[in-house]
Design a protein around this motif. Sequence first.
Motif, mmCIF file in Angstrom:
data_model
loop_
_atom_site.group_PDB
_atom_site.id
_atom_site.type_symbol
_atom_site.label_atom_id
_atom_site.label_comp_id
_atom_site.label_asym_id
_atom_site.label_seq_id
_atom_site.Cartn_x
_atom_site.Cartn_y
_atom_site.Cartn_z
ATOM 1 N N ALA A 47 6.921 20.232 -12.504
ATOM 2 C CA ALA A 47 6.906 18.918 -13.274
ATOM 3 C C ALA A 47 5.828 18.103 -12.885
ATOM 4 C CB ALA A 47 8.252 18.321 -12.317
ATOM 5 N N THR A 48 5.352 17.198 -13.366
ATOM 6 C CA THR A 48 4.410 16.373 -13.050
ATOM 7 C C THR A 48 4.326 15.992 -11.608
ATOM 8 O OG1 THR A 48 5.346 14.184 -13.391
ATOM 9 C CG2 THR A 48 4.506 15.303 -15.366
ATOM 10 N N PHE A 49 3.134 15.837 -10.731
ATOM 11 C CA PHE A 49 3.219 15.476 -9.368
ATOM 12 C C PHE A 49 3.804 14.085 -9.446
ATOM 13 C CE2 PHE A 49 0.994 13.459 -5.892
ATOM 14 C CZ PHE A 49 1.584 14.581 -4.808
ATOM 15 N N GLY A 50 3.494 13.220 -10.274
ATOM 16 C CA GLY A 50 4.052 11.926 -10.106
ATOM 17 C C GLY A 50 5.354 11.971 -10.165
ATOM 18 N N ALA A 51 6.238 12.643 -11.235
ATOM 19 C CA ALA A 51 7.673 12.832 -11.119
ATOM 20 C C ALA A 51 8.064 13.369 -9.855
ATOM 21 C CB ALA A 51 8.028 13.637 -12.356
ATOM 22 N N TRP A 52 7.378 14.350 -9.404
ATOM 23 C CA TRP A 52 7.977 15.050 -8.007
ATOM 24 C C TRP A 52 7.729 13.693 -6.897
ATOM 25 C CZ3 TRP A 52 4.943 16.136 -3.341
ATOM 26 C CH2 TRP A 52 5.877 17.098 -2.571
ATOM 27 N N LEU A 53 6.794 13.117 -6.804
ATOM 28 C CA LEU A 53 6.584 11.952 -5.859
ATOM 29 C C LEU A 53 7.711 10.945 -5.916
ATOM 30 C CD1 LEU A 53 5.161 10.755 -3.406
ATOM 31 C CD2 LEU A 53 3.356 9.991 -5.136
ATOM 32 N N LYS A 54 8.002 10.430 -7.392
ATOM 33 C CA LYS A 54 8.907 9.564 -7.615
ATOM 34 C C LYS A 54 10.029 9.777 -7.239
ATOM 35 C CE LYS A 54 10.044 8.304 -11.920
ATOM 36 N NZ LYS A 54 9.857 7.716 -13.236
ATOM 37 N N ARG A 55 10.635 10.825 -7.249
ATOM 38 C CA ARG A 55 11.940 11.557 -6.938
ATOM 39 C C ARG A 55 12.018 11.318 -5.316
ATOM 40 N NH1 ARG A 55 16.008 14.351 -9.663
ATOM 41 N NH2 ARG A 55 17.787 14.505 -8.199
ATOM 42 N N ILE A 56 11.174 11.561 -4.694
ATOM 43 C CA ILE A 56 11.010 11.334 -3.134
ATOM 44 C C ILE A 56 11.291 9.911 -2.873
ATOM 45 C CG2 ILE A 56 9.659 11.509 -0.944
ATOM 46 C CD1 ILE A 56 8.098 14.155 -2.417
ATOM 47 N N ALA A 72 10.199 -2.073 0.806
ATOM 48 C CA ALA A 72 9.705 -1.074 -0.161
ATOM 49 C C ALA A 72 8.147 -0.600 0.207
ATOM 50 C CB ALA A 72 9.352 -1.878 -1.452
ATOM 51 N N GLU A 73 7.668 -1.325 1.126
ATOM 52 C CA GLU A 73 6.367 -0.659 1.969
ATOM 53 C C GLU A 73 6.603 0.387 2.880
ATOM 54 O OE1 GLU A 73 4.687 -4.415 3.124
ATOM 55 O OE2 GLU A 73 3.947 -5.128 1.171
ATOM 56 N N ASP A 74 7.787 0.059 3.683
ATOM 57 C CA ASP A 74 8.158 1.052 4.570
ATOM 58 C C ASP A 74 8.702 2.433 3.785
ATOM 59 O OD1 ASP A 74 7.692 -0.470 6.759
ATOM 60 O OD2 ASP A 74 9.819 -1.164 6.703
ATOM 61 N N ILE A 75 9.432 2.397 2.657
ATOM 62 C CA ILE A 75 9.706 3.394 1.804
ATOM 63 C C ILE A 75 8.568 4.407 1.391
ATOM 64 C CG2 ILE A 75 11.126 4.200 -0.152
ATOM 65 C CD1 ILE A 75 13.226 1.929 0.681
ATOM 66 N N LEU A 76 7.503 3.348 0.718
ATOM 67 C CA LEU A 76 6.512 4.031 0.339
ATOM 68 C C LEU A 76 5.636 4.947 1.401
ATOM 69 C CD1 LEU A 76 4.284 3.994 -2.012
ATOM 70 C CD2 LEU A 76 3.070 2.305 -0.903
ATOM 71 N N GLN A 77 5.531 4.464 2.717
ATOM 72 C CA GLN A 77 4.894 5.158 3.798
ATOM 73 C C GLN A 77 5.788 6.274 3.860
ATOM 74 O OE1 GLN A 77 1.614 4.062 4.262
ATOM 75 N NE2 GLN A 77 1.877 2.251 2.919
ATOM 76 N N GLU A 78 7.066 6.229 4.221
ATOM 77 C CA GLU A 78 7.882 7.449 4.574
ATOM 78 C C GLU A 78 7.874 8.551 3.194
ATOM 79 O OE1 GLU A 78 11.765 5.892 5.233
ATOM 80 O OE2 GLU A 78 11.276 4.504 6.678
ATOM 81 N N SER A 79 7.682 7.985 2.128
ATOM 82 C CA SER A 79 7.460 9.046 1.067
ATOM 83 C C SER A 79 6.421 9.767 0.990
ATOM 84 C CB SER A 79 7.833 8.165 -0.464
ATOM 85 O OG SER A 79 9.204 7.447 -0.453
ATOM 86 N N PHE A 80 5.222 9.061 1.219
ATOM 87 C CA PHE A 80 4.072 9.705 1.106
ATOM 88 C C PHE A 80 3.919 10.799 2.498
ATOM 89 C CE2 PHE A 80 2.384 6.940 -1.998
ATOM 90 C CZ PHE A 80 1.445 7.676 -2.894
ATOM 91 N N LEU A 81 4.380 10.161 3.549
ATOM 92 C CA LEU A 81 4.362 11.271 4.723
ATOM 93 C C LEU A 81 5.160 12.559 4.370
ATOM 94 C CD1 LEU A 81 4.646 8.634 7.654
ATOM 95 C CD2 LEU A 81 2.547 10.204 6.994
ATOM 96 N N SER A 82 6.216 12.121 3.638
ATOM 97 C CA SER A 82 7.203 13.273 3.401
ATOM 98 C C SER A 82 6.763 14.224 2.476
ATOM 99 C CB SER A 82 8.603 12.686 2.747
ATOM 100 O OG SER A 82 9.467 13.860 2.396
ATOM 101 N N ALA A 83 5.983 13.747 1.425
ATOM 102 C CA ALA A 83 5.444 14.476 0.097
ATOM 103 C C ALA A 83 4.228 15.405 0.831
ATOM 104 C CB ALA A 83 4.730 13.378 -0.801
#
Length: 207
Positions: A91-100, A69-80
């Motif tokens: 859409a909300t920024f949170g919803a956009w980020l959550k989809r990533i 989960a921590e790895d996915i979190l880092q990958e997701s923020f980098l992608s975002a």
Amino acid sequence: MEKAIAYRLEDSQAYTVTEEGKSAVVNIHQSLIDSCREGSREAQFQLYKLYNKAMLNVAWRIVNNQSDAEDILQESFLSAFRNIQSYKGDATFGAWLKRIVVNKGINHLRKRKLEMSDQEIGEVDVAEEQTSVENDPEVLLSVERIKRAIPQLPDGFRAVLSLYLLEGYDHREIADILGITESTSKSQFNRAKSRLREILKSEVNYE
């Protein structure tokens, strides 16, 4: 007539009702988003601090492993941050980020051989097992008890149940995310609820 504004903390947005009765979305973190678009590392860090705990929980609920989960979190923020120009604010920024985060989590599960094809589960009546765990008189329910039980579900069941019950996606959206049919999503959800009831009952009996 004054504009009415409703604030939703979880979405970090204000919803403004115009004189015409239409709602418009105003990001309260828009300045940070704009700064991120300009490459500001400080703005990226501020957004990370605002959303990292919530997004880590989303990732953990999908993959059921803290390190992953921590790895996915880092990958997701980098992608975002790499793709923040594509965020249109509809859409909300949170919803956009959550989809990533969800997509990264599902891709991780696929690497663990997650399979949820129609052929695998066969023809299932999507109306079966419609009784909710909340309505089962034999199960003594609590939020904490359900949270403990969900990680015990198989990957496929846990993914659909978490996306629907905890993340707020409907079956059409889940079908799109997982690459399955809507009826398969509903069937997997019903089966997941059935398995969850079994887990909760066994815990009650054990106690």
